[in-house]
Design a protein around this motif. Sequence first.
Motif, PDB file in Angstrom:
ATOM      1  N   ARG A   1     -22.060 -62.922 -12.000  1.00 54.61           N
ATOM      2  CA  ARG A   1     -21.097 -63.077 -13.122  1.00 54.61           C
ATOM      3  C   ARG A   1     -20.433 -64.577 -13.080  1.00 54.61           C
ATOM      4  O   ARG A   1     -20.098 -64.798 -11.805  1.00 54.61           O
ATOM      5  CB  ARG A   1     -19.930 -62.060 -13.157  1.00 54.61           C
ATOM      6  CG  ARG A   1     -18.788 -62.467 -14.340  1.00 54.61           C
ATOM      7  CD  ARG A   1     -17.368 -61.951 -14.092  1.00 54.61           C
ATOM      8  NE  ARG A   1     -16.993 -62.218 -12.679  1.00 54.61           N
ATOM      9  CZ  ARG A   1     -16.297 -63.509 -12.552  1.00 54.61           C
ATOM     10  NH1 ARG A   1     -16.196 -64.433 -13.758  1.00 54.61           N
ATOM     11  NH2 ARG A   1     -16.251 -64.099 -11.337  1.00 54.61           N
TER      12      ARG A   1
ATOM     13  N   HIS B   1     -19.079 -70.364  -7.848  1.00 54.59           N
ATOM     14  CA  HIS B   1     -18.152 -71.247  -6.878  1.00 54.59           C
ATOM     15  C   HIS B   1     -18.488 -70.524  -5.483  1.00 54.59           C
ATOM     16  O   HIS B   1     -18.607 -69.058  -5.562  1.00 54.59           O
ATOM     17  CB  HIS B   1     -16.856 -70.839  -7.193  1.00 54.59           C
ATOM     18  CG  HIS B   1     -16.352 -71.694  -8.613  1.00 54.59           C
ATOM     19  ND1 HIS B   1     -16.208 -72.964  -8.605  1.00 54.59           N
ATOM     20  CD2 HIS B   1     -16.340 -71.483  -9.737  1.00 54.59           C
ATOM     21  CE1 HIS B   1     -15.915 -73.294  -9.653  1.00 54.59           C
ATOM     22  NE2 HIS B   1     -16.115 -72.402 -10.525  1.00 54.59           N
TER      23      HIS B   1
ATOM     24  N   ASN C   1      -5.949 -67.433 -20.422  1.00 52.23           N
ATOM     25  CA  ASN C   1      -4.783 -67.279 -19.888  1.00 52.23           C
ATOM     26  C   ASN C   1      -3.535 -67.238 -20.604  1.00 52.23           C
ATOM     27  O   ASN C   1      -2.295 -67.231 -20.231  1.00 52.23           O
ATOM     28  CB  ASN C   1      -4.621 -67.734 -18.411  1.00 52.23           C
ATOM     29  CG  ASN C   1      -3.661 -67.026 -17.398  1.00 52.23           C
ATOM     30  OD1 ASN C   1      -3.659 -65.782 -17.565  1.00 52.23           O
ATOM     31  ND2 ASN C   1      -3.133 -67.642 -16.621  1.00 52.23           N
TER      32      ASN C   1
ATOM     33  N   TRP D   1     -11.866 -65.828 -18.991  1.00 57.78           N
ATOM     34  CA  TRP D   1     -10.768 -65.479 -19.014  1.00 57.78           C
ATOM     35  C   TRP D   1     -10.073 -66.454 -19.552  1.00 57.78           C
ATOM     36  O   TRP D   1     -10.069 -67.555 -19.065  1.00 57.78           O
ATOM     37  CB  TRP D   1      -9.995 -65.049 -17.734  1.00 57.78           C
ATOM     38  CG  TRP D   1      -8.415 -64.549 -17.545  1.00 57.78           C
ATOM     39  CD1 TRP D   1      -7.453 -65.205 -18.172  1.00 57.78           C
ATOM     40  CD2 TRP D   1      -8.108 -63.402 -17.040  1.00 57.78           C
ATOM     41  NE1 TRP D   1      -6.302 -64.553 -18.050  1.00 57.78           N
ATOM     42  CE2 TRP D   1      -6.369 -63.204 -17.237  1.00 57.78           C
ATOM     43  CE3 TRP D   1      -8.743 -62.472 -16.372  1.00 57.78           C
ATOM     44  CZ2 TRP D   1      -5.765 -62.391 -16.852  1.00 57.78           C
ATOM     45  CZ3 TRP D   1      -7.672 -61.259 -15.818  1.00 57.78           C
ATOM     46  CH2 TRP D   1      -6.222 -61.292 -16.074  1.00 57.78           C
TER      47      TRP D   1
END
Length: 173
Positions: free
Chosen positions: A11, A162, A120, A118
């Motif tokens: 993911r 990452h 935010n 996401w």
Amino acid sequence: MNEVLQNILTRRSVRKFKQEQIKDEELDLILKAGVYAPSGMNKQSWQFTVVQNKEKIESLAKVVREALGRDAGYNFYAPPTLIMLSNDKENTNGLADCSCALENIFLMANSLGIGSCWINQLKTICDEKEVRELLTSFGIPENHIVWGMASIGYPDGETKAHDRKDGIIKFVK
Ligand SMILES: Cc1cc2nc3c(=O)[nH]c(=O)nc-3n(C[C@H](O)[C@H](O)[C@H](O)COP(=O)(O)O)c2cc1C
């Protein structure tokens, strides 16, 4: 490798989407994964608001830009689908519950080859007049805070993983 771990490891937060809409069957699976997330005391006091109208996503991005002084290009990465996770203000587990649902959404999407990220920005501005009016027009209850949103769509290009920090796991035996 274990299939669940494989899904977690692959993911990524995807920030560039094809404009082609995801299939309804895929959306159904993504939402099912979301609503089967755990919730504190099983309250399930959340709402999943699915927006698949380009103009309405842009109108939401516009009020967010205005409220937060974001630059003109800020549009949640122009996803074909935006899922808004809101919860009752009085529920002290509201953010945690919505976060569990969002991670389920991200993982289910990834397992289908669908990207997600996401978003935010809404949680602190839901009660600003223009923002609340738009949320109301989307059917989001007045007593709800939108704790997070998922931009969803087919990825346009690759996204690198990452690295994860070392030294963040401690054992006490
Ligand atoms: C609470 C939270 C808020 C986030 N907010 C945003 C956001 O507003 N915009 C964005 O592009 N990414 C946002 N992200 C995604 C993170 O930047 C991303 O998860 C992080 O850089 C690690 O990358 P990965 O998801 O690809 O592993 C958020 C993630 C979390 C958990």
